[in-house]
Design a protein around this motif. Structure first.
Motif, PDB file in Angstrom:
ATOM      1  N   THR A 126      12.274   3.897 -40.364  1.00  0.00           N
ATOM      2  CA  THR A 126      11.876   2.493 -40.252  1.00  0.00           C
ATOM      3  C   THR A 126      10.525   2.378 -39.552  1.00  0.00           C
ATOM      4  N   GLU A 250      14.988  -5.595 -39.252  1.00  0.00           N
ATOM      5  CA  GLU A 250      16.040  -4.747 -39.819  1.00  0.00           C
ATOM      6  C   GLU A 250      16.581  -3.761 -38.792  1.00  0.00           C
ATOM      7  N   LEU A 254      20.409  -3.972 -37.256  1.00  0.00           N
ATOM      8  CA  LEU A 254      21.248  -2.809 -37.509  1.00  0.00           C
ATOM      9  C   LEU A 254      22.059  -2.468 -36.260  1.00  0.00           C
ATOM     10  N   LEU A 257      24.904  -5.082 -35.849  1.00  0.00           N
ATOM     11  CA  LEU A 257      25.899  -5.178 -36.918  1.00  0.00           C
ATOM     12  C   LEU A 257      27.328  -4.898 -36.458  1.00  0.00           C
ATOM     13  N   GLY A 273      24.934 -12.864 -44.552  1.00  0.00           N
ATOM     14  CA  GLY A 273      23.864 -12.095 -45.163  1.00  0.00           C
ATOM     15  C   GLY A 273      23.364 -12.723 -46.445  1.00  0.00           C
ATOM     16  N   GLY A 304      16.233  -8.640 -41.647  1.00  0.00           N
ATOM     17  CA  GLY A 304      17.294  -7.872 -40.991  1.00  0.00           C
ATOM     18  C   GLY A 304      18.674  -8.391 -41.333  1.00  0.00           C
ATOM     19  N   TYR A 307      19.290  -7.925 -45.345  1.00  0.00           N
ATOM     20  CA  TYR A 307      19.587  -6.564 -45.802  1.00  0.00           C
ATOM     21  C   TYR A 307      20.783  -5.960 -45.082  1.00  0.00           C
ATOM     22  N   ASP A 308      20.745  -5.959 -43.749  1.00  0.00           N
ATOM     23  CA  ASP A 308      21.788  -5.271 -42.984  1.00  0.00           C
ATOM     24  C   ASP A 308      23.157  -5.917 -43.167  1.00  0.00           C
ATOM     25  N   VAL A 312      24.094  -2.923 -45.841  1.00  0.00           N
ATOM     26  CA  VAL A 312      24.631  -1.917 -44.925  1.00  0.00           C
ATOM     27  C   VAL A 312      26.114  -2.183 -44.673  1.00  0.00           C
ATOM     28  N   SER A 313      26.471  -3.459 -44.534  1.00  0.00           N
ATOM     29  CA  SER A 313      27.890  -3.807 -44.388  1.00  0.00           C
ATOM     30  C   SER A 313      28.691  -3.331 -45.591  1.00  0.00           C
ATOM     31  N   ILE A 402      24.908   5.087 -40.150  1.00  0.00           N
ATOM     32  CA  ILE A 402      24.579   4.172 -41.227  1.00  0.00           C
ATOM     33  C   ILE A 402      23.341   4.669 -41.944  1.00  0.00           C
ATOM     34  N   LYS A 404      20.415   4.063 -44.957  1.00  0.00           N
ATOM     35  CA  LYS A 404      19.793   3.009 -45.765  1.00  0.00           C
ATOM     36  C   LYS A 404      19.768   3.458 -47.216  1.00  0.00           C
TER      37      LYS A 404
END
Length: 404
Positions: A126, A250, A254, A257, A273, A304, A307-308, A312-313, A402, A404
């Motif tokens: 990142t 992001e 993260l 989250l 999200g 953030g 996307y997250d 990511v979830s 996690i 990406k």
């Protein structure tokens, strides 16, 4: 990890602006260029499953792909028309997308406790993406209005090519990471594509999530393809540098989250999200480069959450639903569905919509363009909210690394 994402961020963010201003590409052509990511995502499992997992050390294949990639980025840098540019960026993305898995493989194989060790390594990716944007805007000023018109954005491909060559050479110094699978093992295409996990779709909740994941990629494609050209066209200064706010956001969200999972549950986290996508595009449609600049900054900073909180979830949810037997296959399937099919559809729609709202003066009706992905995101929210039944998520999953 820093170089891996520095390379991608160097050209991907500004490609739409470069193609539109310097190569006079249409919206559909720009969408076609961005869709090379999707084809790369579709082909990547074959390269990993048929080659990396069987015959070559991961670090050597990583080095070879980046050296080849550097050559094709250099050829893209020299292209003087979209027709000449597209084949090089297509081949490059087919080479690059497998490296995302390879760089993770090299990392994980050297760790004794990936859950605690990997995040501190991955965050450098990142940072690499952020630094690339800051360099473009605040060191070389390639996205300044006059410099863009003079074609300076093509230098982003040269910078990426040099970084790719550097990572290619450096990769050969990484710890040896031999393949785990034996070369005489029977090749199973179902394993490579993650099709063994297709049984998860029998679960109604997961099927609803799976379809929602594909559909929400349409708004995502609008952002990747149009955000930088939009900011540049309406006169926002240093658009690439300002877009790094999204990557900073992001990284921060993260870290938050797991808290949101425990506090509000999986369903509400995903809904937030998806709503964030609609809010972001509403802000884009209302903002401008003067008094409305703060609206655009807020919209960028929502990245953030956008996307997250969904993608990511979704990776975590997929991991818990699959169990140990289908974990890798399930992640392969959801990646193929989103970055492959979903983004392919999204870039096609985004490109066509951008062409529809091209005005006679050569500028775009951005307010109308951004209203469309905002509406699509709301429809996906309604679909998901009505059909997805809330369920608890395995808390152990929140302690896993996690990706990406």
């Amino acid at each position: 990890m820093f170089l891996e994402f520095f390379i991608w961020g160097s050209w991907y963010v500004t490609m739409g602006t470069f193609l539109g201003i310097n190569l006079q590409a249409t919206g559909s052509q720009i969408g076609t260029a961005f869709s090379t990511q999707s084809f790369g995502a579709i082909i990547a499992p074959f390269i990993i499953g048929l080659i990396a997992d069987r015959y070559f050390n991961a670090e050597k294949l990583l080095g070879g792909l980046h050296l080849l990639g550097g050559f094709f980025l250099f050829m893209a840098y020299q292209a003087d028309s979209f027709t000449n540019f597209y084949p090089f960026i297509f081949i490059y993305m087919v080479l690059y997308m497998p490296t995302l898995a390879l760089v993770n493989s090299v990392s994980f194989r050297q760790m004794t406790d990936p859950g605690t060790e990997f995040p501190s390594i991955r965050v450098w990716g990142t940072i690499g993406w952020i630094v690339s944007g800051l360099v473009i805007s605040y060191v070389f000023f390639w996205d300044a209005a006059d410099n863009m018109r003079e074609g300076m954005l093509k230098n982003t491909f040269l910078m990426a090519a040099i970084a790719s060559a550097a990572l290619g050479i450096f990769s050969f110094t990484l710890p040896k990471t031999p393949p785990k699978a034996r070369s005489d093992n029977k090749i199973n295409i179902k394993d490579i594509l993650g099709l063994d996990a297709i049984s998860l779709l029998k679960d109604k909740n997961y099927a609803v999530f799976f379809i929602s994941s594909i559909l929400i990629c349409i708004p995502l494609a609008f952002y990747y393809q149009n955000a930088n050209p939009f900011l540049a066209e309406i006169g926002v200064s240093d658009p690439t540098g300002k877009m790094t706010i999204g990557q900073i956001s992001e990284a921060l969200f993260l870290l938050l989250l797991p808290y949101f999972f425990r506090k509000f549950g999986f369903k509400l986290t995903l809904i937030v999200g998806m709503i964030a996508w609609s809010v972001r595009y509403a802000l884009f449609s209302l903002g401008d480069a003067d008094q409305g600049l703060y609206l655009l900054i807020i919209g960028i900073a929502l990245h953030g959450i956008c996307y997250d909180f969904f993608f990511v979830s979704g990776q975590i949810y997929t991991d818990t639903k699959a169990g140990e037997k289908f974990q890798s296959a399930a992640q392969g399937m959801i990646t193929l569905a989103t970055y492959g099919l979903g983004m392919l559809i999204g870039f096609s729609i985004a490109g066509q919509i951008t062409d529809v709202y091209l005005q006679a003066d050569g500028l775009h009706d951005w307010q109308s363009i951004w209203q469309i992905p905002a509406l699509i995101a709301i429809l996906v929210v309604l679909f998901f909210s009505i059909l997805f039944k809330n369920e608890s998520i395995n808390k152990k999953a929140l302690n896993k690394p996690i990706e990406k």
